[in-house]
Every structure is written in C-alpha cells, then in structure tokens.
Scaffold this motif. Structure first.
Motif, PDB file in Angstrom:
ATOM      1  N   ILE A  60      34.655  27.786  31.119  1.00 37.48           N
ATOM      2  CA  ILE A  60      33.058  28.105  29.846  1.00 37.48           C
ATOM      3  C   ILE A  60      32.718  29.574  29.508  1.00 37.48           C
ATOM      4  O   ILE A  60      31.975  29.530  30.908  1.00 37.48           O
ATOM      5  N   VAL A  61      32.375  30.421  28.036  1.00 35.13           N
ATOM      6  CA  VAL A  61      32.294  31.593  28.796  1.00 35.13           C
ATOM      7  C   VAL A  61      30.765  31.404  28.384  1.00 35.13           C
ATOM      8  O   VAL A  61      30.197  32.129  28.819  1.00 35.13           O
ATOM      9  N   GLU A  62      30.369  30.156  27.271  1.00 26.63           N
ATOM     10  CA  GLU A  62      28.919  30.383  27.696  1.00 26.63           C
ATOM     11  C   GLU A  62      28.278  29.057  26.764  1.00 26.63           C
ATOM     12  O   GLU A  62      28.883  27.977  26.689  1.00 26.63           O
ATOM     13  N   SER A  63      26.830  28.060  27.294  1.00 19.86           N
ATOM     14  CA  SER A  63      27.039  27.527  27.202  1.00 19.86           C
ATOM     15  C   SER A  63      25.476  27.412  26.259  1.00 19.86           C
ATOM     16  O   SER A  63      23.829  27.727  27.739  1.00 19.86           O
ATOM     17  N   LYS A  64      25.277  27.373  25.338  1.00 12.28           N
ATOM     18  CA  LYS A  64      24.523  27.476  24.750  1.00 12.28           C
ATOM     19  C   LYS A  64      22.204  25.425  24.485  1.00 12.28           C
ATOM     20  O   LYS A  64      23.641  24.835  23.974  1.00 12.28           O
ATOM     21  N   ASP A  65      21.502  26.450  24.530  1.00 13.58           N
ATOM     22  CA  ASP A  65      21.470  24.906  23.928  1.00 13.58           C
ATOM     23  C   ASP A  65      21.518  23.634  24.992  1.00 13.58           C
ATOM     24  O   ASP A  65      22.399  22.592  24.655  1.00 13.58           O
ATOM     25  N   LEU A  66      21.394  23.923  26.633  1.00 11.71           N
ATOM     26  CA  LEU A  66      21.575  22.193  27.481  1.00 11.71           C
ATOM     27  C   LEU A  66      22.584  21.743  27.003  1.00 11.71           C
ATOM     28  O   LEU A  66      22.813  20.979  27.036  1.00 11.71           O
ATOM     29  N   GLY A  67      24.048  23.031  26.326  1.00 10.84           N
ATOM     30  CA  GLY A  67      24.874  22.484  25.701  1.00 10.84           C
ATOM     31  C   GLY A  67      25.671  21.997  24.946  1.00 10.84           C
ATOM     32  O   GLY A  67      26.722  20.959  24.382  1.00 10.84           O
ATOM     33  N   LYS A  68      24.610  22.478  23.550  1.00 13.25           N
ATOM     34  CA  LYS A  68      25.337  21.767  22.433  1.00 13.25           C
ATOM     35  C   LYS A  68      26.174  22.377  21.393  1.00 13.25           C
ATOM     36  O   LYS A  68      26.300  22.122  20.851  1.00 13.25           O
ATOM     37  N   THR A  69      26.473  23.402  22.501  1.00 10.86           N
ATOM     38  CA  THR A  69      27.365  25.115  21.646  1.00 10.86           C
ATOM     39  C   THR A  69      28.383  25.325  23.078  1.00 10.86           C
ATOM     40  O   THR A  69      27.239  25.580  23.933  1.00 10.86           O
ATOM     41  N   LEU A  70      29.260  25.179  22.589  1.00  8.08           N
ATOM     42  CA  LEU A  70      30.008  25.760  24.261  1.00  8.08           C
ATOM     43  C   LEU A  70      31.000  26.848  23.502  1.00  8.08           C
ATOM     44  O   LEU A  70      32.010  26.207  23.030  1.00  8.08           O
ATOM     45  N   VAL A  71      31.235  27.533  24.301  1.00 10.40           N
ATOM     46  CA  VAL A  71      32.002  28.862  23.489  1.00 10.40           C
ATOM     47  C   VAL A  71      33.100  29.046  24.782  1.00 10.40           C
ATOM     48  O   VAL A  71      33.172  29.274  26.173  1.00 10.40           O
ATOM     49  N   ILE A  72      34.165  28.808  23.741  1.00 11.17           N
ATOM     50  CA  ILE A  72      35.170  29.089  24.979  1.00 11.17           C
ATOM     51  C   ILE A  72      36.079  30.262  24.966  1.00 11.17           C
ATOM     52  O   ILE A  72      35.755  30.926  23.876  1.00 11.17           O
ATOM     53  N   SER A  73      37.251  31.067  25.377  1.00 13.47           N
ATOM     54  CA  SER A  73      37.860  32.222  24.318  1.00 13.47           C
ATOM     55  C   SER A  73      39.321  32.487  25.212  1.00 13.47           C
ATOM     56  O   SER A  73      39.510  31.878  26.310  1.00 13.47           O
ATOM     57  N   VAL A  74      40.336  32.699  24.250  1.00 11.47           N
ATOM     58  CA  VAL A  74      42.035  31.791  24.278  1.00 11.47           C
ATOM     59  C   VAL A  74      42.308  33.184  23.899  1.00 11.47           C
ATOM     60  O   VAL A  74      42.347  34.228  23.248  1.00 11.47           O
ATOM     61  N   PHE A  75      42.581  33.791  25.180  1.00 10.87           N
ATOM     62  CA  PHE A  75      44.487  34.761  24.946  1.00 10.87           C
ATOM     63  C   PHE A  75      45.856  33.960  24.698  1.00 10.87           C
ATOM     64  O   PHE A  75      45.906  33.435  24.967  1.00 10.87           O
ATOM     65  N   LYS A  76      46.577  34.697  23.246  1.00 13.65           N
ATOM     66  CA  LYS A  76      47.214  34.444  22.927  1.00 13.65           C
ATOM     67  C   LYS A  76      48.231  34.837  23.491  1.00 13.65           C
ATOM     68  O   LYS A  76      48.792  36.078  23.582  1.00 13.65           O
ATOM     69  N   ALA A  77      48.934  34.267  25.120  1.00 15.60           N
ATOM     70  CA  ALA A  77      49.565  34.431  25.654  1.00 15.60           C
ATOM     71  C   ALA A  77      51.511  34.805  24.677  1.00 15.60           C
ATOM     72  O   ALA A  77      51.990  34.174  23.927  1.00 15.60           O
ATOM     73  N   PRO A  78      51.768  35.801  25.136  1.00 14.23           N
ATOM     74  CA  PRO A  78      53.290  35.829  24.881  1.00 14.23           C
ATOM     75  C   PRO A  78      54.178  35.379  24.918  1.00 14.23           C
ATOM     76  O   PRO A  78      55.010  35.105  24.244  1.00 14.23           O
ATOM     77  N   VAL A  79      54.497  35.228  26.661  1.00 19.10           N
ATOM     78  CA  VAL A  79      54.917  34.033  26.449  1.00 19.10           C
ATOM     79  C   VAL A  79      54.055  32.154  26.683  1.00 19.10           C
ATOM     80  O   VAL A  79      53.357  31.847  27.400  1.00 19.10           O
ATOM     81  N   SER A  80      54.035  31.721  25.340  1.00 21.46           N
ATOM     82  CA  SER A  80      52.773  30.990  26.367  1.00 21.46           C
ATOM     83  C   SER A  80      53.879  29.564  26.010  1.00 21.46           C
ATOM     84  O   SER A  80      55.068  29.426  25.521  1.00 21.46           O
ATOM     85  N   ARG A  81      52.647  28.422  26.474  1.00 17.54           N
ATOM     86  CA  ARG A  81      53.591  27.383  26.547  1.00 17.54           C
ATOM     87  C   ARG A  81      53.084  26.701  25.258  1.00 17.54           C
ATOM     88  O   ARG A  81      53.397  25.033  25.443  1.00 17.54           O
ATOM     89  N   GLY A  82      52.772  27.002  24.167  1.00 14.47           N
ATOM     90  CA  GLY A  82      52.162  26.086  23.257  1.00 14.47           C
ATOM     91  C   GLY A  82      50.338  26.136  22.695  1.00 14.47           C
ATOM     92  O   GLY A  82      50.548  26.143  21.755  1.00 14.47           O
TER      93      GLY A  82
END
Lengths: 338, 364
Positions: A60-82
C-alpha cells in the motif's frame, strides 16, 4: 505496529487509475470495509488469470482518510505470472476482492536513525514509511535506486516531499548504488528498511553481516518474485513418485508439483518459512536460482535443498543472464519431497 | 471541533476506549527484569525491563505459536526469550534468534508498544505509534513532587472503566456510599460548577462552615493537634482525557479564606486516579492519595493509604454490582441527572477521541 494478519476479505471499487512511470500504474481503491493501512502493510487480492482466480500481494503506497482510499502501484513485469497483466486491465468502476491491510513489514517509530532503501518497484513498500517518518520528524534518509529514471515511479513527488533526504541512484546515468559504501556509512542504532530485487537485498544482507551490525535492525520484505536470473522453463523429477513435471516461466515449482498431484507441504509461498523445502538429488547441467530468504548463504551454496515455492533451476551452471536463453536445453532438477 | 449529531451516544451505558492515548500499564516498581503479564485495552502485554532499566511492552504472544512471552525470561541486553521454542526478540519486538535455523525469518516480529515512565507509573500507547507524544501523558505531577507525599494501590475493578469515571466525576455518592468516612449531607445539598475544554473537565464544589467528617477531622488534627470547630471543605475534580482524574480535596478552618486561595489554615490532599481499561467489563484502577503537609511522616502516608483503601473498597463493591445489573438488564437504558454533568462531559470528550480514530460506531 500491531501485526494483524487475519485475512478479512471485502470488495473494493477502482476509483482512479494513472500511469506513474514506464509500465507502472497507480490504482486507487475504495474498500467496502475501510481500515487504516499502517506503513509497510500490503493487501492481498484476487486476480483473474486465464479465467481462474489467483492471489497476489501489493504494497500500500498510500492510505487516505483512515483507509477509505487505498493506493497501490503495479509494475507490468516483462515475465509476469499473469497478475500484473490483469491489474493493468482494470478501469475505474471495476470491482475486485481484496483483504483488509495485512502487515508483515512494520515500521518501528522511535529508532535513532533510519535508512530506507528502495530498488525499482520496491518503492511501493517504502513510500508510506518515508511519509510517516517525515511527519514524525525522524532522522531518515531515503535511498531510491533504479535502472533508468523513466522507470522510477513517483520520483518527482518524492523529490518534492523529501528534498535533501532523498538520494537517487540511476544505473544508466552512471550513478549506480554502491551497497558497501551505503552499509559502510551506517552507524549502530540505525534501522535499515529495504524492498527491491533479491540481488540488491542479498548484497545489503551480506554487507550488513560483514559489518556485524545487529541483524534485527535490518528490515526487509520479500514477495519472492525476483531472482538472480530471469526465470526459465525447467523440468523437475521425483523418481520415488515417478513424477516428471515442466515448470513454466510463469509458474513456481511448488505449483507445478501441485498440478502434477504431489501432496506438498507449504505455508508462506514467498521463501521465508522453509516448509516447502525439497531435497536436491541431482541437478543436470544447471544452477539453482535461490530466491528465498530462509537459507543462509552457506546453505544456498551447498545446493542440497531449495524452497520450491520461489526458487528455480536455470540451465547455465554459471548462471549469467546472457547464458540463460530460451534456446538452451532446459535445466532438469531431480528432487525428493517430505 | 466536530459536533456530534447523535444524542443517543451520550447516554450509552458504557463506551469503548480510545487507543490513541497513554494508559498506565503498571506501577514503576511492578516492572522488573522478570517479565510480567497484564492486559491493557484488550491487548495482552508482556512487560519487562532491559539491562539498562528501560521499561518494555511487547504483545504477549510469540509470533510462532502465540505462547505468552511473559512466561519467558529476559536474555542479553534487551531481549526476551519465548519459553516454548526459544525464539528471542529484542525490545523493539524483532526476532534476534531462531534456534532451529541459520537465518531469521524477516516476518518474525511481535508488536512493541511505545512506553513512557512518568509519575511513578509505566504508561503504554496502544494506538497509532506515530501519535505517541510523551507530552500527552496526563499531568499527575503530585505523584513524584518534593512538595507532596503519599502512596497508593491498584484495584482490579470488575466493571467498564467508564463506570469508574462516572463515580469519580460525581461525588454526591459519598453521602450514601461512604457515610462513615467522608460522606455528609452537605455534599448533595451544595452547588457545584462544571467547566471543560478539549481535553479536560472540571467539577468544583465548596461546602462552607460545615462539620468535618471523620476522615477530614483526623487529617486536621494531624496538622493542627486538638482541632475543633467548623471547616470550609472543597472538592475540585479534574478529568484529563481519556481516563485520569485528580481530585484536589481538603478542609480549612471555616472563614480563614480557603475559597479565596489561602489554604494555610487547612489540610490539602490530591486523590490521584488513573483507570486503564482491561476488557469491556474490567479495568485496572490505579490510585494514590498525596498530601502536602507532614511530608516526613510515613505513619500518615500509611494511615491515609489504608483509609482510602477502605473507602475505595466501598466503591468497588458498588461498581461490581452496577456492572452486574447492567449486564442483567440489557434492555434498560441509562437516564441522566443534573449531577451527571461532569460525567457527561467526560463521555463527550471520549466520544470525540473515538470518532477521531474512526471507532465511534464500532464502540456503540
């Protein structure tokens, strides 16, 4: 820093999407049962992969307003498991199943000094920690290393927020991180928190051990998804059970053995607990890519056992990336299981 | 400041407890190199001191199989060893040794809670550690001031902590519960003044030109041998959120100016109370009686402690019975009297703390 890891599943709605670096997407979620996310916490979610559901973990990159909004960030891996491919298809309004925040990487408030070290996408686990340390006016340095500036998420934001406390190392600008210099400059009483590729974390751990700094002060989180080599397809054999299975690039040895009907013991599935240990009987012309943090360096070198949830076989005995290419004969590892 | 829309919440019989607050976990002398167990705010804790004497509060459950660390032993400079499989944690709750493997599992931690030692107590913060500001420890400075002497005890009270706060914020109950020691008719007959701010509530009551009840007559005679006559008596109750109440109490010879600030012809005590919720139906009630006269008399210290022990024993019996009655009558409500003004402001401040933590709804 209460480490609560009860998986409370809930639905979450995607409310915003944006690209924050080459191949890295920021996803804002509104959970149906919000809970504040402490620094270092992550969520597990169900990703749809090939029509099935698989569990994936994201910091979790950021938790806003006591967790009402949670931010994640996803790297699209070249060799991904999907998982990352699926995550990059999400659009605002989509819903998915996620857990409430889980904590395996708690930040302790009150240390004399901190070094936060992020390698590449590892910044996602570190960013919230840096924000909290800044808020409590702690003495900290944020070290952020990447291959190329364009692939380093949030770089500009971090520069604005942390100013001189941020040290940036970029490989293709000739300013690569010197791990020994970094660890060499650390005083006892400093806590180091890191998240990044296993090569980086192994190097830091080796340097930390050589300097005889206190092991409990070295904090890291691993999801077991990076190795010393790029993943290749390889073959696993269990003569006692008459099993031979192919381990595809996007599968783990544990998954391949489960698919083949072997009754496997496991727990963490990220290379920490050691329960999925298998005994290596023979390795035909290749090397083991140990991706776990369970074995000591000595044990990994001995190559008598491996954690099959994360570790792999590669075809090149020297194991350099250039030697390992898809045209080579796949490595064959012969094992026995408990 | 947020205005609470719901009026029903202020008549809730009991409230949840804020977590972003310092609670007393133990008297300073209770915490030693030998680990001890105590539950504060529903969180079982292992309390011990490091070799350097620093108090430590860890969750009382080993990461591995949840065996209570409080049954273990302290090891090394600041560590504690699980009594079951020997896993060692440092004072930050990080695993320092796993006997059965060459490495340490990076996930192996137990929560370590911020601790401050102040006013003869070990205080612990169980909420968001980034908000654990030592300046928020309630003012109980009479506990270790050179101008005050006294001692106290702990009551394990079988009731919600809110009921103890109610009890202390309205002392008209003294007339009925403590008739033989400090109670007198004038308590419920006299007027009182209530005031509050964001963190405190104050209830003041003066009773002028009255007979001193037995407890206070004894104290007057300790300072003024052979004292006879009327007194002016005061009770100034001061609550500091979420659960500390100091009561400035005393009597002075009637008409010698005590209400205007001259207490030289009287005796002054401070009843120090701080209540730490244990569970929703139990609490640890730490109290002391401090005085600012005859500081060198251990006899008076002991007599006062024993005297208050007796008085508070009467409260304990009432609080236990009240909690049992609440449990036995779940469909009956609380109603409020004018005398509850102090206690109602206490509830209002606690509700605001719970609201700020996003836990008000969950508490009701």
């Amino acid at each position: 820093m209460a480490a609560t890891n009860n998986e409370v599943w809930q639905s979450a709605t995607v409310v915003a999407i944006s690209d924050v670096a080459a191949g890295i997407r920021r996803i804002e979620l509104e959970p149906s049962a919000p809970k504040h996310a402490e620094p270092g916490s992550h969520i597990d979610l169900r990703a749809t992969i090939d029509g099935g559901q698989e569990k994936r973990s994201y910091s979790i990159v950021e938790s806003k307003d006591l967790g009402k909004t949670l931010v994640i960030s996803v790297f699209k891996a070249p060799v991904s498991r999907g998982g990352s491919v699926y995550m990059h298809t999400l659009k605002p309004g989509d819903t998915l199943r996620i857990t409430q925040p889980l904590q395996n990487f708690p930040l302790r408030v009150g240390a004399e000094r901190y070094v936060l070290l992020a390698g590449g996408i590892g910044i996602t686990a570190i960013m919230n920690m840096a924000a909290v340390l800044r808020n409590v006016k702690a003495d900290y340095t944020l070290v952020y290393a990447g291959r190329t500036r364009a692939a380093m998420a949030y770089l500009q934001d971090l520069q604005e927020i942390h100013g001189a406390r941020l040290q940036v190392h970029v490989d293709d600008e000739g300013s690569s991180l010197d791990v020994n210099a970094l660890v060499g400059g650390i005083d006892p009483g400093t806590e180091l928190y890191m998240c990044g590729p296993i090569r980086l974390m192994d190097a830091v751990r080796r340097s930390w051990t050589e300097r005889e700094l206190a092991l409990p002060d070295l904090r890291y989180e691993t999801f077991g998804n990076s190795g010393w080599y790029d993943p290749e397809e390889f073959v696993v054999r269990i003569p006692r059970l008459g099993i031979e299975a192919k381990v595809g690039q996007g599968r783990s040895m544990l998954e391949a053995l489960e698919d083949a009907g072997v009754d496997m013991m496991f727990d963490c599935r990220k290379g920490e607990c050691g329960l999925c240990e298998v005994r290596i009987l023979n390795l035909d012309g290749g090397a083991v890519d140990h991706r776990d943090v369970f074995y000591s360096e000595r044990q990994q070198h001995a190559a008598e056992k491996m954690c099959c949830c994360v570790s792999r076989a590669v075809s090149s005995p020297r194991g350099s990336r250039t030697d390992a290419n898809s045209s080579a004969t796949p490595a064959v590892v012969t094992i026995d299981v408990s | 400041m947020t205005v609470l829309q719901s009026s029903s919440s202020t008549t809730a019989k009991v409230l949840g407890h804020p977590l972003n607050a310092w609670y007393v976990a133990a008297w300073d002398h209770e915490v030693t190199r030998k680990p001890m167990a105590r539950t504060i705010a529903d969180r079982p804790l292992a309390l011990y001191r490091t070799e350097d004497g620093k108090a430590v509060a860890l969750a009382d459950a080993c990461w591995h199989r949840l065996a209570p660390l409080s049954m273990g032993k302290t090891v090394g400079k600041d560590g504690i060893q699980c009594p079951y499989h020997g896993i060692v944690y440092n004072s930050a709750g990080r695993c320092a040794s796993m006997p059965a493997q060459e490495t340490i599992n990076p996930s192996a931690t137990v929560p370590s809670f911020p601790v401050v030692e102040r006013h003869r107590f070990v205080w612990v913060w169980l909420g968001d550690p980034t908000q654990a500001d030592p300046d928020l420890v309630p003012d109980m400075h009479q506990m270790d001031s050179q101008e005050w002497a006294g001692d106290g005890e702990t009551i394990f009270a079988p009731c919600n902590y809110q009921l103890v706060l109610d009890n202390l914020m309205d002392l008209t109950h003294e007339e009925f519960v403590h008739a033989s020691s400090i109670g007198q008719d004038e308590l419920s007959e006299s007027d009182f003044v209530v005031s509050h701010d964001d963190r405190t509530v104050t209830v003041s009551r003066w009773m002028l030109n009255i007979d001193a009840p037995p407890f206070w007559l004894k104290n007057m005679r300790d300072k003024f041998p052979g004292f006879e006559g009327k007194v002016d008596r005061w009770q100034i109750i001061r609550f500091e959120a979420p659960s500390t109440i100091r009561i400035d109490v005393g009597v002075a010879k009637a008409g010698t100016g005590a209400p205007d600030g001259d207490r030289s012809q009287g005796v002054n005590g401070y009843v120090m109370n701080t209540i730490s919720p244990e569970t929703a139906k139990t609490c640890h009630y730490f109290w002391a009686f401090m005085r600012n006269y005859r500081l060198d008399s251990q006899l008076i210290t002991t007599q006062l402690r024993n005297g208050v022990h007796g008085v508070f024993g009467e409260d304990e019996a009432m609080l236990k019975a009240q909690q049992e009655a609440i449990d036995a009558n779940p469909d009956y409500e609380f109603y409020n009297l004018n005398i509850d003004a102090g206690g109602m402001w206490v509830r209002r401040l606690i509700e605001r703390m719970l609201q700020a933590e996003g836990r008000l709804a969950a508490a009701l």
